[in-house]
Scaffold this motif. Structure first.
Motif, mmCIF file in Angstrom:
data_model
loop_
_atom_site.group_PDB
_atom_site.id
_atom_site.type_symbol
_atom_site.label_atom_id
_atom_site.label_comp_id
_atom_site.label_asym_id
_atom_site.label_seq_id
_atom_site.Cartn_x
_atom_site.Cartn_y
_atom_site.Cartn_z
ATOM 1 N N GLY A 149 0.779 -1.233 0.000
ATOM 2 C CA GLY A 149 0.000 0.000 0.000
ATOM 3 C C GLY A 149 0.809 1.280 0.000
ATOM 4 O O GLY A 149 0.227 2.368 0.077
ATOM 5 N N VAL A 150 2.131 1.197 -0.085
ATOM 6 C CA VAL A 150 2.956 2.418 -0.083
ATOM 7 C C VAL A 150 2.761 3.170 -1.398
ATOM 8 O O VAL A 150 2.740 2.571 -2.479
ATOM 9 N N THR A 151 2.615 4.497 -1.293
ATOM 10 C CA THR A 151 2.509 5.354 -2.479
ATOM 11 C C THR A 151 3.602 6.408 -2.448
ATOM 12 O O THR A 151 3.732 7.144 -1.452
ATOM 13 N N LEU A 152 4.379 6.484 -3.507
ATOM 14 C CA LEU A 152 5.332 7.577 -3.715
ATOM 15 C C LEU A 152 4.777 8.392 -4.876
ATOM 16 O O LEU A 152 5.057 8.107 -6.049
ATOM 17 N N GLY A 153 3.947 9.372 -4.551
ATOM 18 C CA GLY A 153 3.182 10.080 -5.564
ATOM 19 C C GLY A 153 3.492 11.555 -5.644
ATOM 20 O O GLY A 153 4.386 12.065 -4.970
ATOM 21 N N ASN A 154 2.720 12.260 -6.478
ATOM 22 C CA ASN A 154 2.913 13.700 -6.620
ATOM 23 C C ASN A 154 1.716 14.440 -6.026
ATOM 24 O O ASN A 154 0.649 13.867 -5.837
ATOM 25 N N ARG A 155 1.912 15.709 -5.758
ATOM 26 C CA ARG A 155 0.843 16.536 -5.199
ATOM 27 C C ARG A 155 0.126 17.334 -6.270
ATOM 28 O O ARG A 155 -1.020 17.731 -6.084
ATOM 29 N N ARG A 156 0.799 17.585 -7.379
ATOM 30 C CA ARG A 156 0.174 18.320 -8.481
ATOM 31 C C ARG A 156 0.878 17.947 -9.779
ATOM 32 O O ARG A 156 2.086 17.695 -9.791
ATOM 33 N N LEU A 160 9.392 2.077 4.980
ATOM 34 C CA LEU A 160 8.095 2.701 4.730
ATOM 35 C C LEU A 160 7.010 1.719 5.157
ATOM 36 O O LEU A 160 6.871 0.642 4.574
ATOM 37 N N GLY A 161 6.240 2.084 6.182
ATOM 38 C CA GLY A 161 5.239 1.197 6.744
ATOM 39 C C GLY A 161 4.049 0.990 5.833
ATOM 40 O O GLY A 161 3.855 1.700 4.830
ATOM 41 N N ALA A 162 3.220 0.027 6.201
ATOM 42 C CA ALA A 162 2.056 -0.330 5.396
ATOM 43 C C ALA A 162 1.152 0.873 5.162
ATOM 44 O O ALA A 162 0.827 1.613 6.091
ATOM 45 N N ASN A 163 0.771 1.094 3.904
ATOM 46 C CA ASN A 163 -0.140 2.171 3.499
ATOM 47 C C ASN A 163 0.408 3.572 3.755
ATOM 48 O O ASN A 163 -0.361 4.540 3.788
ATOM 49 N N ALA A 164 1.721 3.689 3.893
ATOM 50 C CA ALA A 164 2.328 5.018 4.002
ATOM 51 C C ALA A 164 2.228 5.735 2.660
ATOM 52 O O ALA A 164 2.377 5.123 1.600
ATOM 53 N N THR A 165 1.969 7.045 2.711
ATOM 54 C CA THR A 165 1.843 7.862 1.508
ATOM 55 C C THR A 165 2.829 9.015 1.589
ATOM 56 O O THR A 165 2.806 9.782 2.556
ATOM 57 N N VAL A 166 3.686 9.130 0.595
ATOM 58 C CA VAL A 166 4.665 10.220 0.538
ATOM 59 C C VAL A 166 4.401 10.980 -0.751
ATOM 60 O O VAL A 166 4.459 10.404 -1.846
ATOM 61 N N LEU A 167 4.103 12.273 -0.623
ATOM 62 C CA LEU A 167 3.646 13.052 -1.778
ATOM 63 C C LEU A 167 4.557 14.242 -2.053
ATOM 64 O O LEU A 167 4.964 14.948 -1.125
ATOM 65 N N GLY A 168 4.829 14.467 -3.317
ATOM 66 C CA GLY A 168 5.592 15.633 -3.727
ATOM 67 C C GLY A 168 7.085 15.374 -3.729
ATOM 68 O O GLY A 168 7.563 14.304 -3.330
ATOM 69 N N PRO A 169 7.860 16.368 -4.169
ATOM 70 C CA PRO A 169 9.314 16.215 -4.281
ATOM 71 C C PRO A 169 10.027 16.377 -2.942
ATOM 72 O O PRO A 169 10.941 17.195 -2.795
ATOM 73 N N VAL A 170 9.569 15.624 -1.949
ATOM 74 C CA VAL A 170 10.156 15.703 -0.608
ATOM 75 C C VAL A 170 11.224 14.624 -0.469
ATOM 76 O O VAL A 170 11.208 13.614 -1.176
ATOM 77 N N GLU A 171 12.131 14.831 0.461
ATOM 78 C CA GLU A 171 13.214 13.876 0.684
ATOM 79 C C GLU A 171 13.021 13.164 2.013
ATOM 80 O O GLU A 171 12.790 13.799 3.046
ATOM 81 N N ILE A 172 13.118 11.837 1.975
ATOM 82 C CA ILE A 172 13.112 11.026 3.186
ATOM 83 C C ILE A 172 14.557 10.649 3.462
ATOM 84 O O ILE A 172 15.180 9.914 2.693
ATOM 85 N N GLY A 173 15.111 11.166 4.554
ATOM 86 C CA GLY A 173 16.530 11.008 4.829
ATOM 87 C C GLY A 173 16.945 9.582 5.136
ATOM 88 O O GLY A 173 16.140 8.732 5.525
ATOM 89 N N ARG A 174 18.201 9.332 4.994
ATOM 90 C CA ARG A 174 18.783 8.002 5.214
ATOM 91 C C ARG A 174 18.417 7.463 6.597
ATOM 92 O O ARG A 174 18.511 8.184 7.604
ATOM 93 N N GLY A 175 17.986 6.210 6.641
ATOM 94 C CA GLY A 175 17.702 5.558 7.905
ATOM 95 C C GLY A 175 16.403 5.968 8.556
ATOM 96 O O GLY A 175 16.118 5.556 9.687
ATOM 97 N N ALA A 176 15.568 6.745 7.876
ATOM 98 C CA ALA A 176 14.298 7.194 8.462
ATOM 99 C C ALA A 176 13.267 6.062 8.415
ATOM 100 O O ALA A 176 13.386 5.104 7.650
ATOM 101 N N THR A 177 12.232 6.211 9.258
ATOM 102 C CA THR A 177 11.113 5.276 9.291
ATOM 103 C C THR A 177 9.821 6.061 9.148
ATOM 104 O O THR A 177 9.602 7.033 9.873
#
Length: 204
Positions: A110-117, A133-150
Motif C-alpha cells: 500500500g505504499v505510495t510515492l506520488g505527486n501533489r500536483r 516505509l510502513g504499510a499504506n504510508a503515503t509520501v507526496l511531492g518532491p520531498v526527501e526522506i533522509g537516510r535511515g528514516a522510518t
C-alpha cells in the motif's frame, strides 16, 4: 552479453539475500523465486527501466503494466530504484515516474510515492538508503526522506523527513523521545515501539 548476465545473476542473489534478511518467513530458494510478487515487480521494473533509458518507452510501459497486472505493484519505468530494495507483500504499491529510491529500502504493501500536483520536472519523493516505509504510508511531492528514516503505517508525508527520524500520523510528524503505550504509561523509544508504529500506524 556475458558481463550483463553475470551482473544480472549478482543482482538476483542480492535481492534474494535481502528478502531472507528482512523476512523471517522466507522459505527456500524456490519459494522466494515463485511466491514473492514484490520481487517479481522489481525484476520486471529493472527490465522496463532499461527499455525506458534505451529509448523504447512503449515497451517499457507495456512491461510496467504487465507487472501491475500480475503483482499489484505499479512502478513507472522512469523511476530510479537502488539495490537490495524489498517490497514486502506488494499489493497496492505505487511508485511515480520521478521518484528516486535508494539502496536497502524496505517498503510494505500500500505504499505510495506520488505527486501533489501534475507539473513538469521533479514531482515525486526521493527516498534515501536504509529507509523503512510502513504499510499504506503515503509520501507526496518532491520531498526527501533522509537516510535511515522510518515512516509509520498509514502516515501521510508532505514535508521532508530528517535522517534517522521516525514519523507518524496525517500529516506525518516526528515521534518524540517518549510515547504513551496502550496502558497510558510513557516509555522510551525502542524496537518494539517502532515496530508497532510501522505496522499499525500507532500514535505517539
Amino acid at each position: 552479453m556475458r558481463n550483463l548476465l553475470a551482473a544480472a545473476r549478482r543482482r538476483v542473489s542480492e535481492d534474494l539475500a535481502a528478502i531472507r534478511e528482512r523476512d523471517p518467513a522466507a522459505g527456500n530458494r524456490l519459494v522466494l523465486l515463485t511466491c514473492y510478487p514484490g520481487l517479481h515487480a522489481l525484476w520486471i521494473y529493472r527490465i522496463a527501466h532499461l527499455c525506458w533509458t534505451s529509448d523504447h518507452p512503449v515497451l517499457a510501459r507495456l512491461l510496467s503494466q504487465f507487472a501491475r497486472l500480475i503483482t499489484g505493484v505499479e512502478i513507472h519505468p522512469a523511476a530510479e530504484i537502488g539495490r537490495r530494495v524489498v517490497i514486502d507483500h506488494g499489493i497496492g504499491v505505487v511508485i511515480g515516474s520521478t521518484a528516486e529510491v535508494g539502496d536497502d529500502v524496505l517498503m510494505y504493501h500500500g505504499v505510495t510515492l506520488g505527486n501533489r500536483r501534475p507539473v513538469d520536472g521533479k514531482r515525486h519523493p526521493t527516498v534515501g538508503d536504509d529507509v523503512m516505509l510502513g504499510a499504506n504510508a503515503t509520501v507526496l511531492g518532491p520531498v526527501e526522506i533522509g537516510r535511515g528514516a522510518t515512516v509509520g503505517g498509514a502516515a501521510v508525508v508532505v514535508e521532508p523527513v530528517d535522517p534517522d527520524t521516525t514519523v507518524v500520523g496525517n500529516p506525518a510528524r516526528p515521534v518524540g523521545d517518549t510515547h504513551l503505550v496502550d496502558d497510558g504509561e510513557p516509555v522510551r523509544d525502542g524496537n518494539a515501539e517502532i515496530d508497532r508504529i510501522v505496522c499499525d500506524g500507532g500514535r505517539c
